[in-house]
Design a protein around this motif. Structure first.
Motif, mmCIF file in Angstrom:
data_model
loop_
_atom_site.group_PDB
_atom_site.id
_atom_site.type_symbol
_atom_site.label_atom_id
_atom_site.label_comp_id
_atom_site.label_asym_id
_atom_site.label_seq_id
_atom_site.Cartn_x
_atom_site.Cartn_y
_atom_site.Cartn_z
ATOM 1 N N LEU A 1 14.542 61.523 -32.991
ATOM 2 C CA LEU A 1 14.456 60.674 -31.804
ATOM 3 C C LEU A 1 14.429 61.610 -30.599
ATOM 4 N N ASP A 2 13.369 61.533 -29.800
ATOM 5 C CA ASP A 2 13.200 62.370 -28.611
ATOM 6 C C ASP A 2 13.352 61.473 -27.382
ATOM 7 N N LEU A 3 14.494 61.617 -26.701
ATOM 8 C CA LEU A 3 14.796 60.805 -25.523
ATOM 9 C C LEU A 3 14.382 61.557 -24.265
ATOM 10 N N PHE A 4 13.853 60.830 -23.282
ATOM 11 C CA PHE A 4 13.299 61.439 -22.074
ATOM 12 C C PHE A 4 12.180 62.402 -22.508
ATOM 13 N N SER A 5 11.262 61.913 -23.318
ATOM 14 C CA SER A 5 10.286 62.780 -23.988
ATOM 15 C C SER A 5 9.268 63.421 -23.050
ATOM 16 N N GLY A 6 9.049 62.855 -21.880
ATOM 17 C CA GLY A 6 8.150 63.489 -20.907
ATOM 18 C C GLY A 6 6.773 63.767 -21.484
ATOM 19 N N THR A 7 6.351 65.025 -21.459
ATOM 20 C CA THR A 7 5.025 65.408 -21.949
ATOM 21 C C THR A 7 4.896 65.299 -23.466
ATOM 22 N N GLY A 8 6.027 65.189 -24.158
ATOM 23 C CA GLY A 8 5.994 65.157 -25.617
ATOM 24 C C GLY A 8 5.994 66.530 -26.246
ATOM 25 N N ASN A 9 6.217 67.549 -25.451
ATOM 26 C CA ASN A 9 6.264 68.935 -25.899
ATOM 27 C C ASN A 9 7.185 69.097 -27.122
ATOM 28 N N ASP B 1 13.555 52.325 -20.504
ATOM 29 C CA ASP B 1 14.704 53.011 -19.931
ATOM 30 C C ASP B 1 15.549 53.498 -21.103
ATOM 31 N N ILE B 2 15.922 54.753 -21.108
ATOM 32 C CA ILE B 2 16.608 55.350 -22.259
ATOM 33 C C ILE B 2 17.912 54.629 -22.567
ATOM 34 N N PHE B 3 18.685 54.284 -21.558
ATOM 35 C CA PHE B 3 19.989 53.666 -21.800
ATOM 36 C C PHE B 3 19.838 52.246 -22.348
ATOM 37 N N LYS B 4 18.821 51.521 -21.898
ATOM 38 C CA LYS B 4 18.530 50.197 -22.473
ATOM 39 C C LYS B 4 18.061 50.362 -23.920
ATOM 40 N N TYR B 5 17.188 51.332 -24.147
ATOM 41 C CA TYR B 5 16.677 51.590 -25.497
ATOM 42 C C TYR B 5 17.828 51.894 -26.454
ATOM 43 N N LEU B 6 18.744 52.752 -26.032
ATOM 44 C CA LEU B 6 19.861 53.137 -26.910
ATOM 45 C C LEU B 6 20.755 51.943 -27.252
ATOM 46 N N GLN B 7 20.899 51.000 -26.342
ATOM 47 C CA GLN B 7 21.727 49.830 -26.622
ATOM 48 C C GLN B 7 21.114 48.952 -27.721
ATOM 49 N N LEU B 8 19.789 48.997 -27.845
ATOM 50 C CA LEU B 8 19.102 48.153 -28.827
ATOM 51 C C LEU B 8 18.768 48.871 -30.128
ATOM 52 N N GLU B 9 18.759 50.201 -30.114
ATOM 53 C CA GLU B 9 18.364 50.976 -31.297
ATOM 54 C C GLU B 9 19.412 50.833 -32.407
ATOM 55 N N ARG C 1 24.306 60.308 -15.420
ATOM 56 C CA ARG C 1 24.789 59.707 -16.669
ATOM 57 C C ARG C 1 24.660 60.637 -17.882
ATOM 58 N N ILE C 2 24.274 61.886 -17.683
ATOM 59 C CA ILE C 2 24.109 62.815 -18.805
ATOM 60 C C ILE C 2 25.357 62.874 -19.691
ATOM 61 N N PRO C 3 26.576 62.973 -19.133
ATOM 62 C CA PRO C 3 27.761 63.045 -19.999
ATOM 63 C C PRO C 3 27.979 61.805 -20.876
ATOM 64 N N GLU C 4 27.351 60.674 -20.541
ATOM 65 C CA GLU C 4 27.497 59.452 -21.333
ATOM 66 C C GLU C 4 26.676 59.486 -22.628
ATOM 67 N N ILE C 5 25.635 60.309 -22.657
ATOM 68 C CA ILE C 5 24.675 60.275 -23.769
ATOM 69 C C ILE C 5 25.343 60.513 -25.123
ATOM 70 N N PRO C 6 26.146 61.569 -25.310
ATOM 71 C CA PRO C 6 26.781 61.747 -26.629
ATOM 72 C C PRO C 6 27.650 60.562 -27.029
ATOM 73 N N GLY C 7 28.411 60.030 -26.093
ATOM 74 C CA GLY C 7 29.272 58.890 -26.408
ATOM 75 C C GLY C 7 28.487 57.689 -26.898
ATOM 76 N N ILE C 8 27.400 57.368 -26.213
ATOM 77 C CA ILE C 8 26.570 56.219 -26.606
ATOM 78 C C ILE C 8 25.992 56.447 -28.003
ATOM 79 N N ILE C 9 25.458 57.623 -28.234
ATOM 80 C CA ILE C 9 24.809 57.901 -29.524
ATOM 81 C C ILE C 9 25.805 57.848 -30.672
ATOM 82 N N PHE C 10 26.997 58.403 -30.478
ATOM 83 C CA PHE C 10 27.984 58.385 -31.556
ATOM 84 C C PHE C 10 28.651 57.021 -31.689
#
Length: 184
Positions: free
Chosen positions: A48-56, A100-108, A125-134
C-alpha cells in the motif's frame, strides 16, 4: 527520477512539472531499497503506497515483482499520471485511487505486507499515521510500515517503532507488525 531495480531497471520517469509532489530522491530511494532487499522478498508481496504522488515508489515495487500495489493520492493529476504510466509499462498490479489518505485508511480493511507513506513534510498529522495503521490492523503479521518524513521529526514513540534512517533532510521511520512467532 528512475526505476533502480527489477524488470524496469533504468526506466526514467518524467512526470509533468506541475504535479504537487516532492518525490523521494533517487539516493534515498536506492538506500531504502538496499535496506528492504535484505529484509523482505519482493516477489508476491502486497504493498500500500500512501501519498503516492508520481508513483515512483509504487512502480519500483511493481518492477521488483510485487503481486499488488495499491496507490492512493488526493491529486487527480498524480492519479492520472500514475495510471497512464503504469498502463504504458504493463504494470497491471498497480491499482490507483484518488482519495484523502486519512478517509481512505478509515475504510480500508485489506492487509498488506508493506505500507509506505510519503506525506507532505508540512502535514501536521504525520505522527498519527502509525497509530491509524496499527489500530486498523492493516499490516499482515511481520509486515512493515515505512514513513518518510523530515529528518528532524521523531516518530519513535509508537510501540511498533524499529528504527529511523536519515538521508539528508529526509528520514525513513520503520515500524513492524508483530510476527505470529513473536506472540508465542
Amino acid at each position: 527520477m528512475r526505476i533502480i531495480g527489477g524488470s524496469l531497471k533504468g526506466l526514467r520517469l518524467n512526470p509533468p512539472k506541475n504535479l504537487p509532489v516532492r518525490p523521494t530522491t533517487d539516493l534515498a530511494k536506492e538506500a531504502l531499497f538496499n535496506i528492504l532487499q535484505n529484509q523482505i522478498e519482493f516477489e508476491g508481496i502486497r504493498v500500500l503506497d500512501l501519498f503516492s504522488g508520481t508513483g515512483n515508489i509504487s512502480m519500483e515495487f511493481a518492477s521488483r515483482g510485487a503481486e499488488q500495489v495499491v496507490s492512493v493520492d488526493r491529486s487527480i493529476h498524480c492519479v492520472h499520471y500514475l495510471k497512464d504510466t503504469a498502463r504504458q509499462h504493463g504494470l497491471t498490479q498497480i491499482k490507483v485511487f484518488k482519495d484523502d489518505i486519512f478517509k481512505y485508511l478509515q475504510l480500508e480493511t485489506d492487509q498488506f505486507d508493506l505500507i509506505f507513506a510519503d506525506p507532505p513534510y508540512d502535514l501536521n498529522r504525520i505522527p498519527e499515521i502509525p497509530g491509524i495503521i496499527f489500530d486498523k490492523n492493516l499490516l499482515l503479521p511481520g509486515g512493515l510500515l515505512i514513513v518518510e518524513h523530515q529528518s528532524m521529526q521523531n516518530l519513535s514513540k509508537h510501540p511498533t517503532f524499529v528504527e529511523q534512517r536519515q538521508y539528508g533532510y529526509s528520514a525513513f521511520s520503520f515500524f513492524k507488525a508483530p510476527d505470529v512467532t513473536d506472540q508465542q
